[in-house]
Design a protein around this motif. Structure first.
Motif, PDB file in Angstrom:
ATOM      1  N   GLY A  31      96.166  26.434  41.092  1.00  0.00           N
ATOM      2  CA  GLY A  31      96.460  25.718  42.331  1.00  0.00           C
ATOM      3  C   GLY A  31      96.869  26.699  43.404  1.00  0.00           C
ATOM      4  N   PRO A  32      97.313  26.194  44.555  1.00  0.00           N
ATOM      5  CA  PRO A  32      97.734  27.073  45.648  1.00  0.00           C
ATOM      6  C   PRO A  32      98.925  27.937  45.238  1.00  0.00           C
ATOM      7  N   VAL A 167     108.441  24.301  43.321  1.00  0.00           N
ATOM      8  CA  VAL A 167     106.988  24.279  43.170  1.00  0.00           C
ATOM      9  C   VAL A 167     106.615  24.986  41.870  1.00  0.00           C
ATOM     10  N   SER A 168     105.752  24.346  41.084  1.00  0.00           N
ATOM     11  CA  SER A 168     105.302  24.916  39.816  1.00  0.00           C
ATOM     12  C   SER A 168     103.793  24.789  39.729  1.00  0.00           C
ATOM     13  N   VAL A 169     103.108  25.901  39.508  1.00  0.00           N
ATOM     14  CA  VAL A 169     101.647  25.944  39.420  1.00  0.00           C
ATOM     15  C   VAL A 169     101.269  26.635  38.113  1.00  0.00           C
ATOM     16  N   ARG A 170     100.337  26.046  37.377  1.00  0.00           N
ATOM     17  CA  ARG A 170      99.894  26.703  36.145  1.00  0.00           C
ATOM     18  C   ARG A 170      99.122  27.966  36.487  1.00  0.00           C
ATOM     19  N   ARG A 207     103.766  29.250  33.900  1.00  0.00           N
ATOM     20  CA  ARG A 207     104.003  28.599  35.177  1.00  0.00           C
ATOM     21  C   ARG A 207     104.472  29.621  36.215  1.00  0.00           C
ATOM     22  N   GLU A 208     103.810  29.637  37.353  1.00  0.00           N
ATOM     23  CA  GLU A 208     104.320  30.367  38.516  1.00  0.00           C
ATOM     24  C   GLU A 208     105.225  29.401  39.262  1.00  0.00           C
ATOM     25  N   GLU A 209     106.509  29.716  39.303  1.00  0.00           N
ATOM     26  CA  GLU A 209     107.500  28.805  39.864  1.00  0.00           C
ATOM     27  C   GLU A 209     108.181  29.439  41.075  1.00  0.00           C
TER      28      GLU A 209
END
Length: 223
Positions: A31-32, A167-170, A207-209
């Motif tokens: 994701g973004p 915000v958390s993106v895989r 996860r990029e958090e």
């Protein structure tokens, strides 16, 4: 890297080998980038008359990218090797060597309209009364969904969180070497058995958090 992550020697090696404070592993996001909220919010707060103080400027990417959109961009970092890169890459900014401890150096006293910190020290919150204009804003992004003591420190100096985002993106670390580097950077264990059990053809999922905070002195709504 053999040095303790986030030690002075570790940062010096990042500056020498990578040319700055950069994530030294390959990552692929589903994701973004979660830091886009920080970028967009910073952009909306910058005006030709804005005076900015950046805490933990590293090698100066934000000073280079955003410094031309405001009246003054002043920054500090504790790492001389990174400051040397910042001064060379963003000559319009004024960069000071400081570790955020003790009295604020004269050149950092402001007043500043906007104080920013991208994954930099939260200790700058303790100094907000000394550096901030009466209607200033503080914008911070941290590397995890919860960053200890941010809200407590803001309350202690009578500042109020006006907006916050978690915000958390895989993401994926494509190789075992990338995964080891990422875990070392984040001071997390990298176990081969975990890699063997959970990695796919895309690599290891994680996860990029980010935790983003916008705060101001006292209470009341955003302008």
């Amino acid at each position: 890297m053999s040095e303790q992550p986030h030690s002075r020697a570790w940062y010096a090696r990042l500056a020498a080998e990578l040319g700055g404070y950069c994530h030294p592993w390959i990552r692929v996001l589903d994701g973004p980038d979660p830091e886009l909220i920080f970028d967009t919010t910073l952009q909306t707060l910058l005006h030709p008359a804005t005076r900015v103080l950046e805490a933990g400027c590293g090698h100066g990417p934000d000073a280079l990218r955003f410094g031309g959109q405001c009246a003054r961009w002043v920054a500090y970092d504790r790492q001389p090797e990174l400051l040397e890169l910042a001064r060379a890459g963003a000559p319009h900014a004024v960069c000071h060597l400081w570790d955020g401890k003790g009295e604020v150096p004269q050149g950092l006293c402001g007043p500043f309209d906007l104080i920013v910190s991208r994954r930099g020290p939260t200790s700058v919150i303790d100094h907000l009364p000394a550096v901030a204009a009466s209607d200033a804003r503080f914008l911070y992004v941290g590397p995890r969904l919860d960053v200890p003591r941010v809200s407590e420190r803001l309350a202690a100096v009578a500042w109020t969180i006006q907006a916050e985002w978690r915000v958390s993106v895989r993401a994926w670390a494509p190789t075992w070497d990338d995964w080891q580097t990422r875990c070392g950077f984040m001071t997390e264990p990298a176990l081969r058995e975990d890699w063997d059990a959970h990695a796919t053809e895309r690599g290891m999922p994680y996860r990029e958090e980010r935790y983003i905070v916008l705060a101001g002195p006292g209470g009341g709504p955003l302008p």
